[in-house]
Design an enzyme around this catalytic site. Structure first.
Site, PDB file in Angstrom:
ATOM      1  N   LYS A  64       0.746  -1.152  -0.130  1.00  0.00           N
ATOM      2  CA  LYS A  64       0.227   0.102  -0.156  1.00  0.00           C
ATOM      3  C   LYS A  64       1.003   1.337   0.262  1.00  0.00           C
ATOM      4  CE  LYS A  64      -3.813  -1.835   2.988  1.00  0.00           C
ATOM      5  NZ  LYS A  64      -4.717  -2.081   2.023  1.00  0.00           N
ATOM      6  N   ARG A 111     -10.321 -11.504   2.243  1.00  0.00           N
ATOM      7  CA  ARG A 111     -10.766 -13.163   1.991  1.00  0.00           C
ATOM      8  C   ARG A 111     -10.072 -14.530   2.177  1.00  0.00           C
ATOM      9  NH1 ARG A 111     -11.556  -9.297  -4.016  1.00  0.00           N
ATOM     10  NH2 ARG A 111     -11.504  -8.082  -2.573  1.00  0.00           N
TER      11      ARG A 111
HETATM   12  N1  BES Z   1      -8.144  -4.070   4.668  1.00  0.00           N
HETATM   13  C1  BES Z   1      -8.507  -3.531   3.063  1.00  0.00           C
HETATM   14  C2  BES Z   1      -9.205  -2.535   3.221  1.00  0.00           C
HETATM   15  C3  BES Z   1      -9.945  -1.296   3.582  1.00  0.00           C
HETATM   16  C4  BES Z   1      -9.606  -0.153   2.628  1.00  0.00           C
HETATM   17  C5  BES Z   1      -9.827  -1.079   5.120  1.00  0.00           C
HETATM   18  C6  BES Z   1     -10.142   0.560   3.770  1.00  0.00           C
HETATM   19  C7  BES Z   1     -10.007  -0.323   4.993  1.00  0.00           C
HETATM   20  C8  BES Z   1     -10.270   0.987   4.810  1.00  0.00           C
HETATM   21  C9  BES Z   1      -8.273  -5.191   2.553  1.00  0.00           C
HETATM   22  O1  BES Z   1      -7.396  -6.202   2.221  1.00  0.00           O
HETATM   23  C10 BES Z   1      -7.458  -4.656   1.574  1.00  0.00           C
HETATM   24  O2  BES Z   1      -6.509  -3.905   0.677  1.00  0.00           O
HETATM   25  N2  BES Z   1      -8.459  -4.648  -0.140  1.00  0.00           N
HETATM   26  C11 BES Z   1      -8.269  -4.187  -1.258  1.00  0.00           C
HETATM   27  C12 BES Z   1      -8.557  -4.944  -2.669  1.00  0.00           C
HETATM   28  C13 BES Z   1      -8.244  -4.851  -3.460  1.00  0.00           C
HETATM   29  C14 BES Z   1      -7.000  -5.105  -3.961  1.00  0.00           C
HETATM   30  C15 BES Z   1      -8.813  -5.990  -4.744  1.00  0.00           C
HETATM   31  C16 BES Z   1      -8.909  -2.972  -1.722  1.00  0.00           C
HETATM   32  O3  BES Z   1      -9.699  -2.296  -1.558  1.00  0.00           O
HETATM   33  O4  BES Z   1      -8.534  -1.902  -2.504  1.00  0.00           O
HETATM   34 MN    MN Z   2      -5.081  -5.548   1.854  1.00  0.00          MN
END
Ligand code: BES
Ligand code: MN
Ligand code: ZN
Length: 506
Positions: free
Chosen positions: A285, A359
């Site tokens: 990230k 997931r």
């Molecule tokens: N933990 C994150 C989702 C998240 C985003 C939680 C903002 C709280 C605030 C999750 O693991 C994630 O990174 N999801 C990705 C999925 C994508 C790579 C398909 C996302 O939402 O960007």
């Molecule tokens: Mn994630």
């Protein structure tokens, strides 16, 4: 330190307190119920404040009155607006109570005495007492354990330590006590979830979550199994292990079983995402706000909070709780984009993006949960950024396979102020996950990101009646309800408890 709640039978007008709290409905032109007695004692001062037009009783409005010495034993009288009686509900009273607690804090008053408002349509005084207690216990809570300032004993800051509620008489005191106990247990459960989500990743590790789960299991006489990395290898939890591969910190898979119902009665299952820190892994990230990803175990925190409440309320129902817990970090051993994992269910997943890790761990937990033959299953997860785009910070994303479960969860959310909005898990979305080298991919591209994440989970749920809660937008708030502080909300702890209690035989 926990907030002390006392029920007293003093007359409102006779209550000796540094802060007497009254509630007032919008556009009522005079004080009602017990507030009217206080008004009489103050020679109509409350009525004059209301009639002057400075205070309408709009939700969130407050006015402070300083009675003259002989007229009332209360040092201060705070009137808090509740909005109109039609709009009033438990959430309105939690919010109004939150305003009162903040006022007490800013005045450095350690005790307040609350007069319950007139019940709104379909409320009774027990419900008012419960909501007020929830608001107060949630509002008073703060995460301070890592501050090395003055200790509790010689602390110069005066904190609110005591809340009294006035009952009409001793018979009512008994009645209100049960409601107050439920409110306290529910709010303390949610505070446990807030505490766990607030703790940094180096404190709230997977093994820390397991320790907390063990304490709860002990208190509630529950069975508990904790799988470590070696045990997970033995069982083939490829999803959890795939996410944990980049971490030195040991993963844990926690399974708790509470038996409050019949021997052969199928349990309810709760599942919570427990990513104790989500860096994104190799698909790392951006660094801005990455520190907030310590709350990526908020689903797990709510499951543990709910199980603490189950241990204390002992509902007559069977419940199994499952928490897959791990960090998601990059390293030379980390799972890479393109790697294929063999999941607990036996299916294969191509990891397109290592940041879609929630997931993967939930898939194993949901598949394992099926072995308990649950009659219904609900999971909560900070799963997708996409749900924040769809619903912002005011609704939990709700999806599922079973209309009854979805409806029961939606209703539990309305009743507790943890509201959900349903998104469709329609068939056409499924093909975004079609695998090229594997059975399925872990991401479905940008369109409908929350729904394709839900669909991914559904593949591992199979025929269990199930609902999924995406809490990425609601688990952490910069601009929270008046009864919370900036940070972890504890969502959906209250919803979970309500959902479980709605299945318990009375
Ligand atoms: N933990 C994150 C989702 C998240 C985003 C939680 C903002 C709280 C605030 C999750 O693991 C994630 O990174 N999801 C990705 C999925 C994508 C790579 C398909 C996302 O939402 O960007
Ligand atoms: Mn994630
Ligand atoms: Zn995550």
């Amino acid at each position: 330190m926990a907030l002390n709640i006392t029920i007293r039978t003093d007359e409102a007008a006779a209550a000796r307190t540094p802060l007497l709290v009254l509630f007032h409905y919008q556009d009522r032109d005079e004080p009602t119920g017990p507030a009217a007695a206080v008004d009489d004692q103050l020679n109509g001062l409350l009525s004059r404040v209301i009639n002057r037009g400075d205070f309408s009783g709009k939700a969130g409005q407050t006015v402070m009155i300083y009675p003259e010495a002989p007229s009332a034993p209360a040092e201060r009288v705070l009137v808090v607006g509740l909005g109109t009686p039609d709009e009033a509900d438990g959430q309105a009273l939690r919010r109004a109570t939150g305003h009162a607690v903040r006022k007490a804090e800013s005045l450095r008053v350690p005790e307040l005495t609350a007069v319950l408002p007139e019940p709104w349509p379909d409320a009774d005084r027990s419900m008012l007492a419960r909501s007020l207690v929830e608001g107060a216990v949630l509002a008073a809570w703060d995460y301070r354990e890592l501050k090395t300032g003055p200790t509790e004993d010689d602390e110069p800051v005066v904190r609110l330590t005591d809340v009294s509620i006035l009952a009409n008489d001793e018979a009512e005191e008994e009645e209100l006590r049960a409601a107050v106990d439920v409110g306290r247990i529910v709010a303390e459960a949610e505070n446990l979830a807030r505490e766990l989500a607030s703790k940094p990743g180096n404190v709230a590790t997977p093994s820390h979550l397991a320790d907390v789960a063990r304490e709860i299991a002990e208190e509630g006489g529950m069975e508990i199994t904790v799988f470590d990395r070696a045990a997970m290898e033995e069982e083939g939890f490829g999803g959890i292990l795939g996410v944990a591969a980049g971490s030195e910190e040991e993963p844990r898979f926690i399974v708790m079983e509470y038996r409050g119902g019949g021997e052969d009665e199928a349990p309810l299952a709760l599942v919570g995402k427990g990513v104790t820190f989500d860096s994104g892994g190799i698909s790392i990230k951006p660094s801005a706000k990455m520190e907030e990803m310590k709350y990526d175990m908020s689903g797990a925190a709510a499951v543990l909070g709910a199980m603490q409440a189950v241990a204390r309320l002992r509902p007559r129902v069977n419940v199994v709780a499952l928490v897959p817990a791990t960090e998601n970090l990059p390293s030379g051993r980390a799972t890479k984009p393109g790697d294929v994992l063999r999941m607990y269910s036996g299916r294969t997943v191509e990891v397109i993006n290592t940041d879609a890790e929630g997931r993967l761990i939930l898939a194993d937990a949901l598949a394992y949960a099926r072995s308990f033959g649950p009659r219904a299953m609900v999971d909560a997860a900070t799963l997708t950024g996409s749900v924040v785009i769809a619903l912002g910070h005011h609704a939990i994303g709700l999806m599922g396979t079973d209309d009854n479960v979805i409806e029961a969860v939606r209703r539990a959310g309305e009743a507790t102020g943890e509201r959900c909005w349903q998104l469709p898990l329609w068939d056409p979305y499924r093909k975004q996950l079609d695998g090229e080298v594997s059975d399925i991919k872990n991401t479905g591209g940008r369109p409908a990101g929350s729904i394709t994440a839900g669909w991914f989970l559904r593949e591992f749920v199979e025929d269990v009646p199930w609902a999924h809660l995406d809490i990425a937008g609601t688990a952490w708030k910069d601009d929270p309800e008046p009864y919370l502080r900036k940070g972890a909300t504890g969502v959906p702890t209250r919803l979970f408890i309500e959902w479980i209690r709605s299945h318990a035989e009375q």
